[in-house]
Design a protein around this motif. Sequence first.
Motif, PDB file in Angstrom:
ATOM      1  N   GLU A  98       0.932  -1.195   0.035  1.00  0.00           N
ATOM      2  CA  GLU A  98       0.162   0.145  -0.054  1.00  0.00           C
ATOM      3  C   GLU A  98       0.901   1.262   0.102  1.00  0.00           C
ATOM      4  N   PRO A  99       0.619   2.466  -0.653  1.00  0.00           N
ATOM      5  CA  PRO A  99       1.280   3.668  -0.803  1.00  0.00           C
ATOM      6  C   PRO A  99       1.589   4.206   0.576  1.00  0.00           C
ATOM      7  N   GLU A 100       0.744   4.115   1.535  1.00  0.00           N
ATOM      8  CA  GLU A 100       1.234   4.487   2.935  1.00  0.00           C
ATOM      9  C   GLU A 100       2.429   3.984   3.606  1.00  0.00           C
ATOM     10  N   SER A 101       2.470   2.554   3.345  1.00  0.00           N
ATOM     11  CA  SER A 101       3.598   1.952   3.826  1.00  0.00           C
ATOM     12  C   SER A 101       4.834   2.213   3.045  1.00  0.00           C
ATOM     13  N   VAL A 102       4.743   2.487   1.717  1.00  0.00           N
ATOM     14  CA  VAL A 102       5.796   2.745   0.903  1.00  0.00           C
ATOM     15  C   VAL A 102       6.605   4.202   1.599  1.00  0.00           C
ATOM     16  N   THR A 103       5.731   5.237   1.766  1.00  0.00           N
ATOM     17  CA  THR A 103       5.865   6.420   2.306  1.00  0.00           C
ATOM     18  C   THR A 103       6.612   6.101   3.687  1.00  0.00           C
ATOM     19  N   TYR A 104       5.924   5.411   4.451  1.00  0.00           N
ATOM     20  CA  TYR A 104       6.549   5.381   5.847  1.00  0.00           C
ATOM     21  C   TYR A 104       7.964   4.654   6.022  1.00  0.00           C
ATOM     22  N   TRP A 105       8.014   3.833   5.068  1.00  0.00           N
ATOM     23  CA  TRP A 105       9.301   2.890   5.095  1.00  0.00           C
ATOM     24  C   TRP A 105      10.364   3.544   4.129  1.00  0.00           C
ATOM     25  N   SER A 106       9.975   4.412   3.360  1.00  0.00           N
ATOM     26  CA  SER A 106      11.002   5.209   2.712  1.00  0.00           C
ATOM     27  C   SER A 106      11.648   6.433   3.578  1.00  0.00           C
ATOM     28  N   ASN A 107      11.263   6.617   4.800  1.00  0.00           N
ATOM     29  CA  ASN A 107      11.766   7.824   5.436  1.00  0.00           C
ATOM     30  C   ASN A 107      12.895   7.010   6.348  1.00  0.00           C
ATOM     31  N   PRO A 108      14.119   7.979   6.087  1.00  0.00           N
ATOM     32  CA  PRO A 108      15.317   7.218   6.512  1.00  0.00           C
ATOM     33  C   PRO A 108      15.267   7.032   7.949  1.00  0.00           C
ATOM     34  N   ASN A 109      14.575   8.091   8.724  1.00  0.00           N
ATOM     35  CA  ASN A 109      14.202   7.925  10.272  1.00  0.00           C
ATOM     36  C   ASN A 109      13.600   6.363  10.841  1.00  0.00           C
ATOM     37  N   ASN A 110      12.745   6.286  10.068  1.00  0.00           N
ATOM     38  CA  ASN A 110      12.128   4.907  10.004  1.00  0.00           C
ATOM     39  C   ASN A 110      12.944   3.678  10.065  1.00  0.00           C
ATOM     40  N   LEU A 111      13.702   3.689   8.888  1.00  0.00           N
ATOM     41  CA  LEU A 111      14.645   2.704   8.746  1.00  0.00           C
ATOM     42  C   LEU A 111      15.903   2.549   9.702  1.00  0.00           C
ATOM     43  N   LYS A 112      16.259   3.877  10.311  1.00  0.00           N
ATOM     44  CA  LYS A 112      17.279   3.840  11.204  1.00  0.00           C
ATOM     45  C   LYS A 112      16.898   3.186  12.496  1.00  0.00           C
ATOM     46  N   GLN A 113      15.499   3.493  12.998  1.00  0.00           N
ATOM     47  CA  GLN A 113      15.020   3.029  14.101  1.00  0.00           C
ATOM     48  C   GLN A 113      14.728   1.379  13.986  1.00  0.00           C
ATOM     49  N   ALA A 114      14.335   0.814  12.859  1.00  0.00           N
ATOM     50  CA  ALA A 114      14.322  -0.462  12.464  1.00  0.00           C
ATOM     51  C   ALA A 114      15.533  -1.122  12.606  1.00  0.00           C
ATOM     52  N   SER A 115      16.713  -0.482  11.848  1.00  0.00           N
ATOM     53  CA  SER A 115      17.960  -1.183  11.868  1.00  0.00           C
ATOM     54  C   SER A 115      18.172  -1.449  13.247  1.00  0.00           C
ATOM     55  N   LYS A 116      17.922  -0.935  14.396  1.00  0.00           N
ATOM     56  CA  LYS A 116      18.321  -1.184  15.638  1.00  0.00           C
ATOM     57  C   LYS A 116      17.761  -2.517  16.176  1.00  0.00           C
ATOM     58  N   VAL A 173      -4.746  -4.317   3.824  1.00  0.00           N
ATOM     59  CA  VAL A 173      -5.800  -3.326   3.733  1.00  0.00           C
ATOM     60  C   VAL A 173      -6.557  -3.418   2.274  1.00  0.00           C
ATOM     61  N   ARG A 174      -7.938  -3.128   2.367  1.00  0.00           N
ATOM     62  CA  ARG A 174      -8.599  -2.884   1.238  1.00  0.00           C
ATOM     63  C   ARG A 174      -8.469  -1.219   0.807  1.00  0.00           C
ATOM     64  N   GLU A 175      -7.928  -1.396  -0.456  1.00  0.00           N
ATOM     65  CA  GLU A 175      -7.907  -0.131  -0.927  1.00  0.00           C
ATOM     66  C   GLU A 175      -8.480   0.015  -2.396  1.00  0.00           C
ATOM     67  N   ASN A 176      -9.540   0.604  -2.561  1.00  0.00           N
ATOM     68  CA  ASN A 176      -9.946   0.689  -3.767  1.00  0.00           C
ATOM     69  C   ASN A 176     -10.558  -0.761  -4.286  1.00  0.00           C
ATOM     70  N   GLY A 177     -10.996  -1.363  -3.350  1.00  0.00           N
ATOM     71  CA  GLY A 177     -11.516  -2.926  -3.634  1.00  0.00           C
ATOM     72  C   GLY A 177     -10.502  -3.801  -3.764  1.00  0.00           C
ATOM     73  N   LYS A 178      -9.240  -3.504  -3.631  1.00  0.00           N
ATOM     74  CA  LYS A 178      -8.064  -4.359  -3.862  1.00  0.00           C
ATOM     75  C   LYS A 178      -7.234  -4.571  -2.495  1.00  0.00           C
ATOM     76  N   TRP A 179      -6.868  -5.780  -2.233  1.00  0.00           N
ATOM     77  CA  TRP A 179      -6.250  -6.151  -0.883  1.00  0.00           C
ATOM     78  C   TRP A 179      -4.676  -5.603  -1.139  1.00  0.00           C
ATOM     79  N   MET A 180      -4.170  -4.820  -0.392  1.00  0.00           N
ATOM     80  CA  MET A 180      -2.703  -4.699  -0.341  1.00  0.00           C
ATOM     81  C   MET A 180      -2.108  -4.868   0.845  1.00  0.00           C
ATOM     82  N   VAL A 181      -0.790  -5.281   0.900  1.00  0.00           N
ATOM     83  CA  VAL A 181       0.084  -5.480   2.124  1.00  0.00           C
ATOM     84  C   VAL A 181       0.321  -4.026   2.905  1.00  0.00           C
ATOM     85  N   ARG A 182       0.002  -3.991   4.090  1.00  0.00           N
ATOM     86  CA  ARG A 182       0.547  -3.047   4.914  1.00  0.00           C
ATOM     87  C   ARG A 182       1.758  -3.487   5.606  1.00  0.00           C
ATOM     88  N   LEU A 183       2.769  -2.538   5.631  1.00  0.00           N
ATOM     89  CA  LEU A 183       4.009  -2.927   6.446  1.00  0.00           C
ATOM     90  C   LEU A 183       3.833  -2.329   7.842  1.00  0.00           C
TER      91      LEU A 183
END
Length: 188
Positions: A98-116, A173-183
Amino acid sequence: MKKILHAALITLASILLFSCKSTDVPEEPQEKTEPVVQEVKEPETPAPVDDEFSRSTQEVSITVEEFNADKKAILDIIKELSYVMQDRDYNKWLTYIEPESVTYWSNPNNLKQASKRLPVKGMKLANLNDYFTFVFVPSRKGREVDEIRYISLESVKAVQNTDEQDIVYYNFVRENGKWMVRLPPNAN
């Protein structure tokens, strides 16, 4: 032998003749009665058809048909994702996220936190491709999803059901009638 065969044919013909109703004899007229119509109320929620349906739909009101259709669609996506992960096809994988997850996980701060939290100390996630390679794929490799759990009509967890607990491997999550993966986001 001919006499036995002839006797058997005569007996058979007699049975057929007497068992058939003659169409020449008119039937006695029967009284016409109006059919009794009994109103049957449909239950607002379907009766659980099995334990999985009961476990999966506690949070929502959904029909068995809708449940089965959603489960099939989600399990089909997971099967497709298994090939994507096997081929390490990052670009194809993005089409399922899903686009929201792509945006979230493209953020370097979120990646840094996950790296820990990675099992390999010192490894750093630099981008979403790293997340795919070092987090998403290894955490699902060799796992089997056999059931789904509704959070809402638009949000579902894909789980492996064990006696002790459900192990969640995917969020959809269902977006526009289609199931997409939410990270899932980082835990605070």
